[in-house]
Write a protein that holds these residues in place. Structure first.
Motif, mmCIF file in Angstrom:
data_model
loop_
_atom_site.group_PDB
_atom_site.id
_atom_site.type_symbol
_atom_site.label_atom_id
_atom_site.label_comp_id
_atom_site.label_asym_id
_atom_site.label_seq_id
_atom_site.Cartn_x
_atom_site.Cartn_y
_atom_site.Cartn_z
ATOM 1 N N GLY A 145 0.829 -1.195 0.000
ATOM 2 C CA GLY A 145 0.000 0.000 0.000
ATOM 3 C C GLY A 145 0.862 1.243 0.000
ATOM 4 N N VAL A 146 0.218 2.394 0.118
ATOM 5 C CA VAL A 146 0.936 3.664 0.180
ATOM 6 C C VAL A 146 1.597 3.782 1.553
ATOM 7 C CG1 VAL A 146 0.732 6.173 0.114
ATOM 8 C CG2 VAL A 146 -0.634 4.755 -1.447
ATOM 9 N N ILE A 147 2.875 4.104 1.553
ATOM 10 C CA ILE A 147 3.627 4.179 2.810
ATOM 11 C C ILE A 147 3.985 5.636 3.085
ATOM 12 C CG2 ILE A 147 5.743 3.479 4.002
ATOM 13 C CD1 ILE A 147 5.728 0.981 2.197
ATOM 14 N N GLN A 148 3.701 6.065 4.301
ATOM 15 C CA GLN A 148 4.042 7.430 4.706
ATOM 16 C C GLN A 148 4.899 7.390 5.967
ATOM 17 O OE1 GLN A 148 -0.349 9.132 4.029
ATOM 18 N NE2 GLN A 148 1.144 10.777 4.383
ATOM 19 N N SER A 149 5.834 8.327 6.021
ATOM 20 C CA SER A 149 6.642 8.455 7.231
ATOM 21 C C SER A 149 6.980 9.923 7.459
ATOM 22 C CB SER A 149 7.933 7.637 7.097
ATOM 23 O OG SER A 149 8.738 8.147 6.059
ATOM 24 N N PRO A 150 7.129 10.315 8.720
ATOM 25 C CA PRO A 150 6.786 9.534 9.908
ATOM 26 C C PRO A 150 5.275 9.467 10.096
ATOM 27 C CG PRO A 150 7.356 11.775 10.525
ATOM 28 C CD PRO A 150 7.568 11.683 9.035
ATOM 29 N N PHE A 170 -5.101 5.630 -0.333
ATOM 30 C CA PHE A 170 -4.535 6.541 0.653
ATOM 31 C C PHE A 170 -3.558 5.843 1.584
ATOM 32 C CE2 PHE A 170 -6.796 10.649 0.536
ATOM 33 C CZ PHE A 170 -7.686 10.370 -0.493
ATOM 34 N N GLY A 171 -2.538 6.580 1.972
ATOM 35 C CA GLY A 171 -1.664 6.138 3.033
ATOM 36 C C GLY A 171 -2.299 6.377 4.392
ATOM 37 N N PRO A 172 -1.636 5.946 5.468
ATOM 38 C CA PRO A 172 -2.188 6.080 6.819
ATOM 39 C C PRO A 172 -2.125 7.502 7.364
ATOM 40 C CG PRO A 172 -0.019 5.128 6.925
ATOM 41 C CD PRO A 172 -0.341 5.237 5.477
ATOM 42 N N GLY A 173 -1.364 8.358 6.697
ATOM 43 C CA GLY A 173 -1.282 9.756 7.128
ATOM 44 C C GLY A 173 -0.132 10.024 8.084
ATOM 45 N N THR A 174 0.258 11.298 8.115
ATOM 46 C CA THR A 174 1.234 11.800 9.091
ATOM 47 C C THR A 174 0.533 12.869 9.920
ATOM 48 O OG1 THR A 174 3.174 11.430 7.686
ATOM 49 C CG2 THR A 174 3.380 13.072 9.441
#
Lengths: 115, 113
Positions: free
Chosen positions: A3-8, A106-110
């Motif tokens: 999936g879409v990866i977001q960091s941090p 969508f990613g999980p968000g920052t």
């Protein structure tokens, strides 16, 4: 695929500091979108890219915000200098063109907090 | 300019009852319409979309939506609500000239046991 990866996932910083948010889209997707979500303004599109090229940045609030996509698997959203009103959840999303319509993933968000 | 309106901030329904979450839209061309769901501390998840064809669109988790061109509406429905359906629901639209979506303000669905 992961999936879409977001960091941090969470970022707490002080006013005036530089903040960099990162996004890895789903492999094969050639559209990438950055959104911001706040209670007051809801979900706002900031900028989107097609094949690594910025297409529409009309939603970027001001010059303090910048976004880049140096290659198909990585994008950054930078805020410099950050201000308390930038506190929000920032989402990255990606999609591929489907005949007639494209659902975005969508990613999980920052979650950004600027003190 | 394209826009979406979700007139209800919150919808409350008892488990097992049918639910409806309302959405109206405005676009200059033919609309592409979407519903997304957001659970706490998560990103948005795609539920269903209308591009063309049948006015009744079926999606994930038993949800469906009805496209009504004359009323410019795209209401989300489910015949029997579950407590686990409690979440924030977003309607979105884009016209054929733009790739980006415009989202509504969201409707919080609360399903009581």
């Amino acid at each position: 695929d992961a999936g879409v990866i977001q960091s941090p996932r969470h970022e707490v910083t002080e006013m005036g500091q530089e903040v960099t948010l990162r996004c890895k889209p789903i492999s094969g997707h050639d559209y990438l979108f950055w959104y911001r979500q706040t209670m007051m303004r809801g979900l706002e599109l900031l900028i989107y890219f097609n094949n690594n090229v910025p297409i529409d940045d009309s939603g970027m609030p001001e010059d303090r915000f910048s976004a880049k996509m140096p290659n198909a698997s990585f994008s950054t959203l930078k805020i410099q200098p950050s201000e308390p009103r930038d506190s929000a959840v920032y989402f990255c999303a990606s999609s591929f063109p489907v005949a007639g319509g494209n659902e975005q993933f969508f990613g999980p968000g920052t979650r950004l907090t600027v003190l | 300019a394209q826009s979406v309106a979700q007139p209800e901030d919150q919808v409350n329904v008892a488990e097992g009852n049918p639910l409806t979450v309302k959405c109206t839209y405005s676009v200059s061309g033919n609309p592409y319409l979407f519903w997304y769901v957001q659970y706490p501390n998560r990103g948005l998840q795609f539920l269903l979309k209308y591009i063309t064809g049948d006015n009744l669109v079926k999606g994930s988790y038993g949800f469906e939506a009805e496209f009504n061109k004359s009323q410019t509406s795209f209401h989300l429905k489910k015949p029997s609500a579950l407590v686990s359906d409690s979440a924030l629901y977003f309607c979105a639209v884009r016209d054929t000239g733009r790739r980006a979506l415009t989202f509504g303000s969201g409707t919080r669905l609360q399903v009581q046991p």
